[in-house]
Design a protein around this motif. Structure first.
Motif, PDB file in Angstrom:
ATOM      1  N   GLU A   1       0.827  -1.212   0.000  1.00  0.00           N
ATOM      2  CA  GLU A   1       0.000   0.000   0.000  1.00  0.00           C
ATOM      3  C   GLU A   1       0.859   1.260   0.000  1.00  0.00           C
ATOM      4  O   GLU A   1       0.464   2.286  -0.517  1.00  0.00           O
ATOM      5  CB  GLU A   1      -0.927   0.020   1.214  1.00  0.00           C
ATOM      6  N   LYS A   2       2.044   1.154   0.596  1.00  0.00           N
ATOM      7  CA  LYS A   2       2.960   2.288   0.658  1.00  0.00           C
ATOM      8  C   LYS A   2       3.955   2.282  -0.506  1.00  0.00           C
ATOM      9  O   LYS A   2       4.910   3.060  -0.510  1.00  0.00           O
ATOM     10  CB  LYS A   2       3.687   2.300   1.997  1.00  0.00           C
TER      11      LYS A   2
ATOM     12  N   GLU B   1      13.475  -1.577   0.611  1.00  0.00           N
ATOM     13  CA  GLU B   1      13.208  -0.260   1.197  1.00  0.00           C
ATOM     14  C   GLU B   1      12.715  -0.390   2.628  1.00  0.00           C
ATOM     15  O   GLU B   1      13.122   0.387   3.502  1.00  0.00           O
ATOM     16  CB  GLU B   1      12.191   0.508   0.350  1.00  0.00           C
ATOM     17  N   LEU B   2      11.866  -1.362   2.885  1.00  0.00           N
ATOM     18  CA  LEU B   2      11.396  -1.601   4.250  1.00  0.00           C
ATOM     19  C   LEU B   2      12.565  -1.961   5.149  1.00  0.00           C
ATOM     20  O   LEU B   2      12.703  -1.425   6.252  1.00  0.00           O
ATOM     21  CB  LEU B   2      10.331  -2.703   4.266  1.00  0.00           C
ATOM     22  N   SER B   3      13.430  -2.823   4.672  1.00  0.00           N
ATOM     23  CA  SER B   3      14.613  -3.213   5.433  1.00  0.00           C
ATOM     24  C   SER B   3      15.477  -1.991   5.763  1.00  0.00           C
ATOM     25  O   SER B   3      15.924  -1.828   6.900  1.00  0.00           O
ATOM     26  CB  SER B   3      15.423  -4.246   4.637  1.00  0.00           C
ATOM     27  N   ALA B   4      15.688  -1.118   4.786  1.00  0.00           N
ATOM     28  CA  ALA B   4      16.525   0.074   4.983  1.00  0.00           C
ATOM     29  C   ALA B   4      15.892   1.036   5.984  1.00  0.00           C
ATOM     30  O   ALA B   4      16.593   1.611   6.829  1.00  0.00           O
ATOM     31  CB  ALA B   4      16.755   0.774   3.646  1.00  0.00           C
ATOM     32  N   LYS B   5      14.581   1.212   5.923  1.00  0.00           N
ATOM     33  CA  LYS B   5      13.901   2.105   6.872  1.00  0.00           C
ATOM     34  C   LYS B   5      13.958   1.541   8.294  1.00  0.00           C
ATOM     35  O   LYS B   5      14.104   2.290   9.253  1.00  0.00           O
ATOM     36  CB  LYS B   5      12.462   2.355   6.433  1.00  0.00           C
TER      37      LYS B   5
ATOM     38  N   THR C   1      10.108 -10.696  16.420  1.00  0.00           N
ATOM     39  CA  THR C   1      10.299 -10.306  17.819  1.00  0.00           C
ATOM     40  C   THR C   1       9.445  -9.080  18.131  1.00  0.00           C
ATOM     41  O   THR C   1       8.956  -8.390  17.229  1.00  0.00           O
ATOM     42  CB  THR C   1      11.775  -9.974  18.121  1.00  0.00           C
ATOM     43  N   ASP C   2       9.317  -8.800  19.401  1.00  0.00           N
ATOM     44  CA  ASP C   2       8.530  -7.630  19.801  1.00  0.00           C
ATOM     45  C   ASP C   2       9.145  -6.339  19.282  1.00  0.00           C
ATOM     46  O   ASP C   2       8.428  -5.454  18.797  1.00  0.00           O
ATOM     47  CB  ASP C   2       8.326  -7.593  21.319  1.00  0.00           C
ATOM     48  N   ILE C   3      10.451  -6.206  19.322  1.00  0.00           N
ATOM     49  CA  ILE C   3      11.094  -4.978  18.835  1.00  0.00           C
ATOM     50  C   ILE C   3      10.952  -4.862  17.314  1.00  0.00           C
ATOM     51  O   ILE C   3      10.794  -3.766  16.783  1.00  0.00           O
ATOM     52  CB  ILE C   3      12.574  -4.873  19.292  1.00  0.00           C
ATOM     53  N   GLU C   4      10.971  -5.979  16.619  1.00  0.00           N
ATOM     54  CA  GLU C   4      10.751  -5.949  15.170  1.00  0.00           C
ATOM     55  C   GLU C   4       9.317  -5.511  14.861  1.00  0.00           C
ATOM     56  O   GLU C   4       9.088  -4.706  13.948  1.00  0.00           O
ATOM     57  CB  GLU C   4      11.039  -7.313  14.549  1.00  0.00           C
TER      58      GLU C   4
ATOM     59  N   VAL D   1       7.583   2.149  10.947  1.00  0.00           N
ATOM     60  CA  VAL D   1       7.917   2.373   9.535  1.00  0.00           C
ATOM     61  C   VAL D   1       6.671   2.345   8.658  1.00  0.00           C
ATOM     62  O   VAL D   1       6.549   3.125   7.708  1.00  0.00           O
ATOM     63  CB  VAL D   1       8.963   1.340   9.055  1.00  0.00           C
ATOM     64  N   LEU D   2       5.737   1.469   8.966  1.00  0.00           N
ATOM     65  CA  LEU D   2       4.526   1.348   8.159  1.00  0.00           C
ATOM     66  C   LEU D   2       3.389   2.241   8.672  1.00  0.00           C
ATOM     67  O   LEU D   2       2.281   2.197   8.153  1.00  0.00           O
ATOM     68  CB  LEU D   2       4.082  -0.121   8.101  1.00  0.00           C
ATOM     69  N   SER D   3       3.689   3.051   9.693  1.00  0.00           N
ATOM     70  CA  SER D   3       2.724   4.005  10.269  1.00  0.00           C
ATOM     71  C   SER D   3       1.386   3.339  10.581  1.00  0.00           C
ATOM     72  O   SER D   3       0.320   3.816  10.187  1.00  0.00           O
ATOM     73  CB  SER D   3       2.504   5.180   9.303  1.00  0.00           C
ATOM     74  N   THR D   4       1.480   2.231  11.286  1.00  0.00           N
ATOM     75  CA  THR D   4       0.297   1.431  11.602  1.00  0.00           C
ATOM     76  C   THR D   4       0.338   1.015  13.069  1.00  0.00           C
ATOM     77  O   THR D   4       1.365   0.509  13.528  1.00  0.00           O
ATOM     78  CB  THR D   4       0.268   0.169  10.709  1.00  0.00           C
ATOM     79  N   PRO D   5      -0.750   1.221  13.808  1.00  0.00           N
ATOM     80  CA  PRO D   5      -0.766   0.761  15.198  1.00  0.00           C
ATOM     81  C   PRO D   5      -0.528  -0.759  15.277  1.00  0.00           C
ATOM     82  O   PRO D   5      -0.995  -1.508  14.416  1.00  0.00           O
ATOM     83  CB  PRO D   5      -2.181   1.101  15.687  1.00  0.00           C
TER      84      PRO D   5
END
Length: 83
Positions: A23-24, A30-34, A58-61, A68-72
């Motif tokens: 969607e983004k 790119e996700l990995s880099a962000k 993991t929880d931190i991931e 990064v995905l601006s999603t709750p």
């Protein structure tokens, strides 16, 4: 001791990660880099394995993906009807 996850699916959020990333208009790289800018190191191949649910998260991931995905975080657990 039995594992908590006894199926082939090792996470519940992979399909939602793929949908949100697309969607983004973001590639897995790119996700990995962000994520790396948040000091969360998940290579492109691991992003792929998260999305196909063959890798745990993991929880931190999960926190980083949320940022990064601006999603709750709770939105990652809503059901996915189709991709």
């Amino acid at each position: 001791m039995a594992r908590i996850i006894d199926s082939n699916h090792k996470n519940l959020i992979g399909k939602k990660v793929r949908i949100l990333r697309k969607e983004k208009n973001m590639s897995q790289q790119e996700l990995s880099a962000k994520l790396e800018t948040l000091a969360i190191y998940i290579c492109r191949g691991s992003i792929s394995r998260i999305e196909d649910q063959s890798r745990t998260v993991t929880d931190i991931e999960l926190y980083g993906l949320s940022q990064v995905l601006s999603t709750p975080i709770e939105d990652f657990f809503t059901s996915v009807v189709s991709e």
